[in-house]
Scaffold this active site. Structure first.
Site, short mmCIF file in Angstrom:
data_model
loop_
_atom_site.label_atom_id
_atom_site.label_comp_id
_atom_site.label_asym_id
_atom_site.label_seq_id
_atom_site.Cartn_x
_atom_site.Cartn_y
_atom_site.Cartn_z
N HIS A 6 0.74 -1.20 -0.38
CA HIS A 6 -0.02 -0.06 -0.46
C HIS A 6 1.71 1.09 0.16
O HIS A 6 2.17 1.23 0.14
CB HIS A 6 -0.77 0.16 1.17
CG HIS A 6 -0.39 -0.65 3.01
ND1 HIS A 6 0.19 1.11 2.89
CD2 HIS A 6 0.25 -1.20 3.35
CE1 HIS A 6 0.71 0.84 4.55
NE2 HIS A 6 0.83 -0.30 4.70
N CYS A 25 3.48 -5.05 6.47
CA CYS A 25 2.54 -4.50 5.15
C CYS A 25 4.14 -3.98 4.47
O CYS A 25 4.87 -3.92 5.12
CB CYS A 25 1.36 -2.79 4.86
SG CYS A 25 0.27 -4.29 5.27
#
Length: 82
Positions: A6, A25
């Site tokens: 992201h 992430c």
């Protein structure tokens, strides 16, 4: 669950590729609101497709399982609510 890629507008430019600042992430340098086409996050999302394999080089972490990240984006509602 899951490991996701992201945009990250809150990390300083010096952390990308140099510091582990996430809980799993992969954050890509971005601007707040994602409105710039010149950021690494914009390049990635403009040049990739859902399902592309991502290799994180020079990481000491283990390879994640292909089913890591089953959630609302890749499961039907009936599967998600089981």
């Amino acid at each position: 669950s899951g490991t996701f890629i992201h945009g990250n507008y809150w990390g300083g430019p010096g952390v990308f590729g140099n510091a582990n600042t996430s809980h799993g992430c992969v954050g890509l340098q971005d601007v707040r609101g994602g409105g710039s086409s010149s950021t690494p996050a914009a390049w990635f999302f403009n040049n990739s497709l859902i399902g592309d394999v991502v290799v994180v080089k020079n990481s000491n972490d283990k390879t994640i399982s292909p089913d890591n990240g089953l959630n609302g984006w890749n499961m039907s509602w009936s599967e998600w609510t089981k």
